[in-house]
Motif scaffolding. Structure first.
Motif, PDB file in Angstrom:
ATOM      1  N   CYS A  10     -68.941  78.462  38.706  1.00  0.00           N
ATOM      2  CA  CYS A  10     -69.801  77.900  39.754  1.00  0.00           C
ATOM      3  C   CYS A  10     -70.679  76.756  39.249  1.00  0.00           C
ATOM      4  CB  CYS A  10     -70.639  78.988  40.401  1.00  0.00           C
ATOM      5  SG  CYS A  10     -71.983  79.653  39.384  1.00  0.00           S
ATOM      6  N   GLY A  11     -70.713  76.538  37.945  1.00  0.00           N
ATOM      7  CA  GLY A  11     -71.484  75.425  37.381  1.00  0.00           C
ATOM      8  C   GLY A  11     -72.930  75.752  37.060  1.00  0.00           C
ATOM      9  N   GLN A  12     -73.365  76.972  37.280  1.00  0.00           N
ATOM     10  CA  GLN A  12     -74.751  77.343  37.042  1.00  0.00           C
ATOM     11  C   GLN A  12     -75.080  77.369  35.541  1.00  0.00           C
ATOM     12  OE1 GLN A  12     -77.904  79.586  35.936  1.00  0.00           O
ATOM     13  NE2 GLN A  12     -76.142  80.928  36.102  1.00  0.00           N
ATOM     14  N   ILE A  13     -74.146  77.841  34.702  1.00  0.00           N
ATOM     15  CA  ILE A  13     -74.330  77.816  33.247  1.00  0.00           C
ATOM     16  C   ILE A  13     -73.678  76.548  32.725  1.00  0.00           C
ATOM     17  CG2 ILE A  13     -73.777  78.907  31.040  1.00  0.00           C
ATOM     18  CD1 ILE A  13     -73.652  81.569  32.483  1.00  0.00           C
ATOM     19  N   ARG A  14     -74.404  75.851  31.860  1.00  0.00           N
ATOM     20  CA  ARG A  14     -73.897  74.616  31.263  1.00  0.00           C
ATOM     21  C   ARG A  14     -74.093  74.670  29.758  1.00  0.00           C
ATOM     22  NH1 ARG A  14     -77.064  74.604  34.926  1.00  0.00           N
ATOM     23  NH2 ARG A  14     -78.866  73.949  33.743  1.00  0.00           N
ATOM     24  N   VAL A  15     -73.087  74.221  29.036  1.00  0.00           N
ATOM     25  CA  VAL A  15     -73.148  74.173  27.583  1.00  0.00           C
ATOM     26  C   VAL A  15     -72.697  72.785  27.154  1.00  0.00           C
ATOM     27  CG1 VAL A  15     -72.283  75.148  25.426  1.00  0.00           C
ATOM     28  CG2 VAL A  15     -72.615  76.638  27.398  1.00  0.00           C
ATOM     29  N   THR A  16     -73.475  72.158  26.273  1.00  0.00           N
ATOM     30  CA  THR A  16     -73.099  70.872  25.693  1.00  0.00           C
ATOM     31  C   THR A  16     -72.959  71.059  24.195  1.00  0.00           C
ATOM     32  OG1 THR A  16     -74.312  69.682  27.412  1.00  0.00           O
ATOM     33  CG2 THR A  16     -73.768  68.449  25.420  1.00  0.00           C
ATOM     34  N   CYS A  17     -71.817  70.627  23.657  1.00  0.00           N
ATOM     35  CA  CYS A  17     -71.532  70.767  22.232  1.00  0.00           C
ATOM     36  C   CYS A  17     -71.316  69.388  21.629  1.00  0.00           C
ATOM     37  CB  CYS A  17     -70.279  71.619  22.016  1.00  0.00           C
ATOM     38  SG  CYS A  17     -70.401  73.265  22.740  1.00  0.00           S
ATOM     39  N   GLU A  18     -72.008  69.121  20.540  1.00  0.00           N
ATOM     40  CA  GLU A  18     -71.894  67.843  19.835  1.00  0.00           C
ATOM     41  C   GLU A  18     -70.999  68.021  18.616  1.00  0.00           C
ATOM     42  OE1 GLU A  18     -73.143  65.017  20.929  1.00  0.00           O
ATOM     43  OE2 GLU A  18     -74.297  65.899  22.575  1.00  0.00           O
ATOM     44  N   GLY A  19     -70.089  67.085  18.405  1.00  0.00           N
ATOM     45  CA  GLY A  19     -69.235  67.125  17.225  1.00  0.00           C
ATOM     46  C   GLY A  19     -68.042  68.039  17.405  1.00  0.00           C
ATOM     47  N   ASP A  20     -67.340  68.232  16.313  1.00  0.00           N
ATOM     48  CA  ASP A  20     -66.141  69.059  16.330  1.00  0.00           C
ATOM     49  C   ASP A  20     -66.485  70.526  16.132  1.00  0.00           C
ATOM     50  OD1 ASP A  20     -64.408  66.886  16.653  1.00  0.00           O
ATOM     51  OD2 ASP A  20     -64.403  66.500  14.494  1.00  0.00           O
ATOM     52  N   PRO A  21     -65.677  71.414  16.706  1.00  0.00           N
ATOM     53  CA  PRO A  21     -65.900  72.838  16.462  1.00  0.00           C
ATOM     54  C   PRO A  21     -65.667  73.176  14.997  1.00  0.00           C
ATOM     55  CG  PRO A  21     -64.095  72.481  18.041  1.00  0.00           C
ATOM     56  CD  PRO A  21     -64.547  71.160  17.571  1.00  0.00           C
ATOM     57  N   VAL A  22     -66.370  74.185  14.528  1.00  0.00           N
ATOM     58  CA  VAL A  22     -66.178  74.701  13.176  1.00  0.00           C
ATOM     59  C   VAL A  22     -64.820  75.391  13.089  1.00  0.00           C
ATOM     60  CG1 VAL A  22     -67.057  76.387  11.507  1.00  0.00           C
ATOM     61  CG2 VAL A  22     -68.649  75.011  12.842  1.00  0.00           C
ATOM     62  N   ARG A  23     -64.433  76.038  14.193  1.00  0.00           N
ATOM     63  CA  ARG A  23     -63.170  76.786  14.234  1.00  0.00           C
ATOM     64  C   ARG A  23     -62.789  77.008  15.689  1.00  0.00           C
ATOM     65  NH1 ARG A  23     -62.593  82.957  11.867  1.00  0.00           N
ATOM     66  NH2 ARG A  23     -61.976  83.847  13.835  1.00  0.00           N
ATOM     67  N   ILE A  24     -61.490  76.964  15.946  1.00  0.00           N
ATOM     68  CA  ILE A  24     -60.958  77.355  17.252  1.00  0.00           C
ATOM     69  C   ILE A  24     -59.955  78.464  16.976  1.00  0.00           C
ATOM     70  CG2 ILE A  24     -59.687  76.665  19.310  1.00  0.00           C
ATOM     71  CD1 ILE A  24     -60.711  73.819  18.878  1.00  0.00           C
ATOM     72  N   SER A  25     -60.152  79.607  17.630  1.00  0.00           N
ATOM     73  CA  SER A  25     -59.304  80.744  17.320  1.00  0.00           C
ATOM     74  C   SER A  25     -58.863  81.508  18.565  1.00  0.00           C
ATOM     75  CB  SER A  25     -60.018  81.693  16.358  1.00  0.00           C
ATOM     76  OG  SER A  25     -61.232  82.141  16.907  1.00  0.00           O
ATOM     77  N   MET A  26     -57.734  82.189  18.396  1.00  0.00           N
ATOM     78  CA  MET A  26     -57.206  83.110  19.403  1.00  0.00           C
ATOM     79  C   MET A  26     -57.482  84.518  18.908  1.00  0.00           C
ATOM     80  SD  MET A  26     -53.410  81.467  19.946  1.00  0.00           S
ATOM     81  CE  MET A  26     -52.889  82.600  21.212  1.00  0.00           C
ATOM     82  N   CYS A  27     -57.987  85.377  19.792  1.00  0.00           N
ATOM     83  CA  CYS A  27     -58.223  86.771  19.431  1.00  0.00           C
ATOM     84  C   CYS A  27     -57.356  87.649  20.328  1.00  0.00           C
ATOM     85  CB  CYS A  27     -59.690  87.131  19.598  1.00  0.00           C
ATOM     86  SG  CYS A  27     -60.030  88.848  19.132  1.00  0.00           S
ATOM     87  N   HIS A  28     -56.599  88.533  19.683  1.00  0.00           N
ATOM     88  CA  HIS A  28     -55.688  89.412  20.405  1.00  0.00           C
ATOM     89  C   HIS A  28     -56.236  90.827  20.545  1.00  0.00           C
ATOM     90  CE1 HIS A  28     -52.529  86.359  20.169  1.00  0.00           C
ATOM     91  NE2 HIS A  28     -52.957  86.152  18.937  1.00  0.00           N
ATOM     92  N   CYS A  29     -57.517  91.047  20.185  1.00  0.00           N
ATOM     93  CA  CYS A  29     -58.060  92.408  20.266  1.00  0.00           C
ATOM     94  C   CYS A  29     -58.069  92.883  21.724  1.00  0.00           C
ATOM     95  CB  CYS A  29     -59.461  92.489  19.640  1.00  0.00           C
ATOM     96  SG  CYS A  29     -60.804  91.903  20.671  1.00  0.00           S
TER      97      CYS A  29
END
Length: 132
Positions: A10-29
């Protein structure tokens, strides 16, 4: 420096991230499968100081298979989980990959809890020459 924006449905929560991620991962738990309603969860982790958070969240604290606790922040209006924190790594914020709604975000490079992975899912083949 790259700036990426994530939000709930709905757009109510907003997150802004600067730079590259430290890690991008898939979790299968199994907990990520239940949380996302999918067969895995995907997260992009950023250093806390590179993340700006906005909007009102509700929280859910979960103790993982490893014994570590994570606090998930989700929208009280639309229910989307947008970001979470780890007790074991307070310097990081994990953002739900899909909350970016950005096909240019790099693919995951880490896969965890593969013993619970659905056999028909696979990690992306990384063609480094074509990653932007």
């Amino acid at each position: 420096m790259t700036t990426r924006h994530a939000s709930c449905s709905c757009g109510q929560i907003r997150v802004t991230c600067e730079g590259d991620p430290v890690r991008i991962s898939m979790c299968h738990c199994l907990a990520c499968q239940q949380r996302t309603g999918s067969v895995f969860g995907v997260q992009a982790r950023f250093k806390r100081e590179h993340v700006t958070l906005g909007g009102e969240t509700s929280t859910f604290v979960r103790t993982g298979d490893s014994g570590g606790r994570s606090t998930f922040h989700f929208c009280p209006t639309c229910g989307s989980t947008v970001w979470w924190e780890f007790d074991a790594a307070p310097e990081l914020i994990a953002v739900a990959y899909g909350a970016f709604a950005d096909p240019s975000l790099p693919p995951p490079t880490v896969s965890v809890y593969e013993e619970r992975q659905h056999p028909w899912t696979v990690m992306p083949t990384l063609d480094v020459e074509h990653i932007h």
